[in-house]
Scaffold this motif. Structure first.
Motif, PDB file in Angstrom:
ATOM      1  N   TYR A  66       0.773  -1.083  -0.101  1.00  0.00           N
ATOM      2  CA  TYR A  66       0.133  -0.022  -0.189  1.00  0.00           C
ATOM      3  C   TYR A  66       0.663   1.424  -0.034  1.00  0.00           C
ATOM      4  N   TYR A  67       2.234   1.248   0.093  1.00  0.00           N
ATOM      5  CA  TYR A  67       3.037   2.239   0.338  1.00  0.00           C
ATOM      6  C   TYR A  67       2.793   3.266  -1.065  1.00  0.00           C
ATOM      7  N   ARG A  68       2.972   2.328  -2.162  1.00  0.00           N
ATOM      8  CA  ARG A  68       2.997   3.162  -3.418  1.00  0.00           C
ATOM      9  C   ARG A  68       1.719   4.044  -3.632  1.00  0.00           C
ATOM     10  N   GLY A  69       0.819   3.674  -3.008  1.00  0.00           N
ATOM     11  CA  GLY A  69      -0.496   4.660  -3.304  1.00  0.00           C
ATOM     12  C   GLY A  69      -0.706   5.510  -2.324  1.00  0.00           C
ATOM     13  N   ALA A  70       0.316   5.860  -1.344  1.00  0.00           N
ATOM     14  CA  ALA A  70      -0.150   6.887  -0.473  1.00  0.00           C
ATOM     15  C   ALA A  70       0.617   8.070  -0.690  1.00  0.00           C
ATOM     16  N   MET A  71       0.106   9.273  -0.744  1.00  0.00           N
ATOM     17  CA  MET A  71       0.828  10.452  -0.875  1.00  0.00           C
ATOM     18  C   MET A  71       1.496  10.978   0.530  1.00  0.00           C
ATOM     19  N   GLY A  72       1.013  10.572   1.589  1.00  0.00           N
ATOM     20  CA  GLY A  72       1.501  10.894   2.894  1.00  0.00           C
ATOM     21  C   GLY A  72       1.620   9.820   3.792  1.00  0.00           C
ATOM     22  N   PHE A  73       2.443   9.892   4.995  1.00  0.00           N
ATOM     23  CA  PHE A  73       2.562   9.009   5.743  1.00  0.00           C
ATOM     24  C   PHE A  73       2.420   9.653   7.135  1.00  0.00           C
ATOM     25  N   ILE A  74       1.664   8.830   8.137  1.00  0.00           N
ATOM     26  CA  ILE A  74       2.288   9.125   9.710  1.00  0.00           C
ATOM     27  C   ILE A  74       3.153   8.080  10.231  1.00  0.00           C
ATOM     28  N   LEU A  75       4.148   8.342  10.594  1.00  0.00           N
ATOM     29  CA  LEU A  75       4.935   7.349  11.156  1.00  0.00           C
ATOM     30  C   LEU A  75       4.981   7.439  12.611  1.00  0.00           C
TER      31      LEU A  75
END
Ligand SMILES: Nc1nc2c(ncn2[C@@H]2O[C@H](COP(=O)(O)OP(=O)(O)OP(=O)(O)O)[C@@H](O)[C@H]2O)c(=O)[nH]1
Ligand SMILES: [Mg+2]
Ligand SMILES: [Zn+2]
Ligand SMILES: [Zn+2]
Lengths: 220, 611
Positions: free
Chosen positions: A91-100
């Protein structure tokens, strides 16, 4: 449970496409740091102390108003457990931003931040926007990771930083809204620097210069 | 042993949970795709407008957007950074909080890029140039799951017959082998239970601590569903088991004989004209239709002048696949019997195109009121994938003396773009009642039932060869393949008045050189929902030929006296542009057909609407 009682909300729009654009956001971090709780706080304004580890992936949809725009957020909540790693990284490729996210009462979850950020670098696009969140800041007594260390690591990785609490609803909304803003900035940047409509040379960097946001320090 | 079984069921539980998420995501995606499609159409119109202007003779001294003459000193115009055209001050749009601007067309272009998320896909392509543009992890997972489940979960539905005829086809095990590495995550998730379990223990060294894993493990099998972002607390799980015999089930399941519709009156049978006139191939809109509609509408009915509104809510639970229509009330209904000022209303619903009696749900009848309150929930079991092709028809009826029925109005809601995620869409809402929709609305082709088929393009070299076959001339013998098609069965056909058919299927593959390959199935006698399970094999065709070809499948009712067979309906598969302008169901089957062509040696299941 959205139910009949919501009906007083008023007539629904005949079109469900009542938003200007859609962002996809991914929440990652070790198991039990509070990713699901964080999302539930934001989307449903609810919190439960019980721990039910996420199976694989889940998501919620929330539409917000930001800068006069209706933005539909599809927020993906990933399982922190390693055994789901193949599915979550897909799913990483589809994400524009991340909350780590890490847990300020759990040293190990903080030590894993570096690895998570490597995962982002590997699986996501190059301009992925990341916010580092130290969750459970309501548990001051059990804190093992100081704010200072969190901030330093964030600086080192080039992320913005918040301390938050899903339980006490501290900085939850702010985190998401900041992430949305950062993505918006990235969006204008990418549109105005490399406009494919330009066939010849770029006429100058004015657009980007003016677009570049003053770098705010996001204290929490 | 007991423990293993337990672990295995946990595995299944996990799969179930993840599938629910994937299906929910699928509806979000459908809605998003629809929105983007509209945006793109809008931009295209704008471009066309712009094109006219660009094609005009270029004048140095006029605005490229509105043609206004530009002055030498005043209003000289300026060059747009986007397109390098000189435009007047009216045709500029300033970007938020900046002095920078773009011309109107460039601005709109930028706008659409934002709204469609195109900017992101362009950026992403820099790093992953081979990634399909809008392809999402969820879509991929779902796709491979559906393929996998066909192979490993469903017993081999295509009869051995087809398997042996498609001699070039690799065995099931090989098919499974092709998936290895195709999608690692699915493999891990759904296939190898054993390795999965090993991984479980290995993973404890990684980013997670042993302690946590051990602590979370057992709890997983208990209450996790509570926290899923579902709104399904009201749904009774037992409804799932009591599945109504339903068209929405996969067609390839052995289904009990469709009950014949009991409504036909005796006189229909005796007074029906000789078969050769009634059942002649060309006759499509005549008496047959009326027989059919009489069946579904339960006998004759009268029309009242439609007035009033109906209040209901639509909900879907991705977990139980249950669609709930909560009928609350109506107001200002017309009188069923105007003169007597009588009205005994009830509500009836269908999930179109299914108009069979199994697909009907009704509320109870309220007596002597034009403002009835129902408070009833009507339920369907529907696969999420099926939802998109359905329309909810809600109609209100009056029951009079001698069970005479009067139509009081209806509402039709297409579910394709219904946002089941959005909680505001789940609320109750008043809908104005409308008159009966025309039998065939303009542009919407009639629906004469559904045909389930399964298709596979068999290439000798497997998927790797496809690339070559596509790029090469397509004439090398090595790239010759065959198209295998299993005609599984059909439903909702226009049955004879005795409720049965002697039906068969014809397949005709038209190649680019207009050569036609024809095949025919055996006749299945006395069945309303025939399950032929017959395979057609079109030999010696190349992928490039198929891309230009069209396949026509027609369903026929064998004439009783051998005069002429009656055409029950047909469907056409082709990847070429449909000159008639594709309707939704057409474009859907087109996509499926393209999938067949692009995934050689894999079965693709399709449900075709017969027109
Ligand atoms: N005190 C406190 N507890 C919290 C907070 N956020 C979450 N928790 C608790 O921490 C536990 C784990 O929370 P989850 O949100 O399920 O953790 P997760 O990160 O989603 O875990 P995985 O799904 O396994 O990846 C639960 O018992 C929560 O109640 C917080 O801000 N403060
Ligand atoms: Mg979780
Ligand atoms: Zn102008
Ligand atoms: Zn321009």
């Amino acid at each position: 449970m959205a139910s009949a009682t919501d009906s007083r909300y008023g007539q629904k729009e005949s079109s469900d496409q009542n938003f200007d654009y859609m962002f996809k956001i991914l929440i990652i971090g070790n198991s039990s740091v509070g990713k699901t709780s964080f999302l539930f706080r934001y989307a449903d304004d609810s919190f439960t102390p019980a721990f039910v580890s996420t199976v694989g992936i889940d998501f919620k949809v929330k539409t917000i108003y930001r800068n006069d725009k209706r933005i539909k957020l599809q927020i993906w909540d990933t399982a922190g457990q390693e055994r789901y790693r193949t599915i979550t990284t897909a799913y990483y490729r589809g994400a524009m931003g991340f909350i780590l996210m890490y847990d300020i009462t759990n040293e190990e979850s903080f030590n894993a931040v570096q690895d998570w950020s490597t995962q982002i670098k590997t699986y996501s696009w190059d301009n992925a926007q990341v916010l580092l969140v130290g969750n459970k800041c309501d548990m001051e007594d059990e804190r093992v990771v100081s704010s200072e260390r969190g901030r330093q690591l964030a600086d080192h990785l080039g992320f913005e930083f918040f301390e938050a609490s899903a339980k006490d609803n501290i900085n939850v909304k702010q985190t998401f809204e900041r992430l949305v803003d950062v993505i918006c900035e990235k969006m204008s940047e990418s549109l105005d620097t490399a406009d494919p409509a330009v066939t010849g040379t770029k006429q100058g960097p004015q657009l980007t210069d003016q677009q570049a946001p003053p770098h705010q320090d996001c204290a929490c | 042993m007991a423990e293993e079984a337990n672990l295995h069921s946990l595995q299944e539980l996990e799969r179930e949970e993840i599938l629910q998420v994937l299906y929910r995501d699928q509806t979000v995606r459908n809605i998003e795709e629809e929105r983007i499609r509209k945006l793109k159409i809008h931009l295209q119109h704008l471009r066309w407008k712009g094109a006219k202007r660009v094609s005009q003779e270029y004048k140095e001294k006029s605005c490229a957007r509105c043609q206004r003459i530009l002055g030498l000193l005043l209003n000289r115009g300026a060059v747009c950074q986007g397109c390098s055209h000189r435009v007047c001050s009216e045709c500029r749009v300033f970007l938020r909080r900046t002095q920078a601007w773009k011309c109107t067309v460039c601005f709109e272009d930028r706008n659409v890029k934002i709204k469609t998320g195109e900017w992101f896909f362009e950026e992403r392509a820099k790093k992953f140039p081979t990634e399909g543009k809008r392809e999402t992890a969820g879509a991929k997972l779902l796709q491979s799951y559906q393929k996998l489940s066909k192979i490993s979960v469903v017993p081999p539905t295509p009869p051995p017959l087809s398997e042996s005829q498609c001699s070039g086809s690799p065995g099931r095990l090989q098919e499974l082998g092709q998936f290895k590495g195709f999608n690692k995550s699915m493999e891990n998730l759904f296939l190898s239970v054993a390795t999965h379990m090993k991984k479980l223990s290995k993973s404890q060294n990684d980013m997670t601590s042993d302690k946590q894993l051990l602590a979370t493990g057992p709890r997983q099998c208990t209450g996790q569903s509570e926290r899923r972002s579902q709104s399904d607390t009201a749904i009774n799980v037992t409804t799932r088991k009591v599945r109504a015999p339903d068209i929405l089930k996969p067609l390839n399941q052995e289904s009990p004989k469709c009950p014949t519709n009991p409504v036909l009156k005796q006189e229909d049978l005796s007074s029906s004209p000789p078969p050769n006139t009634l059942f002649s191939g060309g006759l499509r809109h005549g008496s047959l239709i009326s027989i059919n509609s009489t069946c579904t509408e339960m006998g004759n009915f009268d029309n009242a002048n439609v007035t009033g509104e109906i209040e209901f809510a639509i909900r879907y639970c991705f977990k139980t696949h249950s669609l709930e229509i909560c009928i609350k009330a109506c107001k200002n209904l017309a009188y069923g019997e105007e003169k007597k000022k009588k009205c005994n209303p009830y509500v009836k619903i269908y999930l179109l195109p299914d108009k069979s009696s199994q697909g009907k749900r009704k509320t109870g009848v309220q007596r002597n009121t034009v403002d009835p309150t129902f408070q009833e929930t009507l339920k369907y079991q529907v696969d999420p994938a099926q939802l998109v092709s359905r329309q909810l028809q809600v109609s209100v009826w009056h029951v009079g003396m001698l069970t005479r029925r009067v139509f009081l109005g209806e509402v039709i809601i297409p579910l394709a773009t219904w946002d089941f995620e959005d909680s505001t869409m789940q609320s109750f809402c008043w809908y104005p009642l409308g008159a009966k929709a025309e039998k065939y609305e303009d542009g919407v082709p009639p629906n004469y039932g559904e045909l389930a088929v399964r298709a596979k393009l068999v290439l000798p070299g497997g998927p790797r060869k496809l690339q070559e076959a596509q790029e090469g001339t397509g004439d090398q013998p090595s790239s010759n393949g065959q198209l295998c098609l299993v005609v599984l069965g059909a439903k909702n056909l226009r049955v004879r008045s005795d409720g049965t058919l002697n039906s068969f299927v014809k397949g005709c593959l038209t190649l680019p050189d207009q050569q036609k390959l024809r095949l025919k199935s055996p006749v299945l006698k006395k069945q309303a929902c025939p399950q032929w399970k017959h395979s057609f094999v079109f030999k010696d065709v190349t992928p490039s030929q198929l891309r230009q070809a069209s396949l026509e499948l027609t369903v026929w009712d064998q004439a009783v006296f051998g005069v002429s067979d009656r055409l029950l309906g047909g469907a056409r598969l082709s990847s070429k542009e449909d000159p008639a302008g594709g309707t939704d169901s057409c474009s859907q089957s087109k996509l499926q057909w393209q999938k067949v062509l692009s995934s050689p040696n894999l079965w693709t299941d399709m449900t075709l609407i017969l027109h």
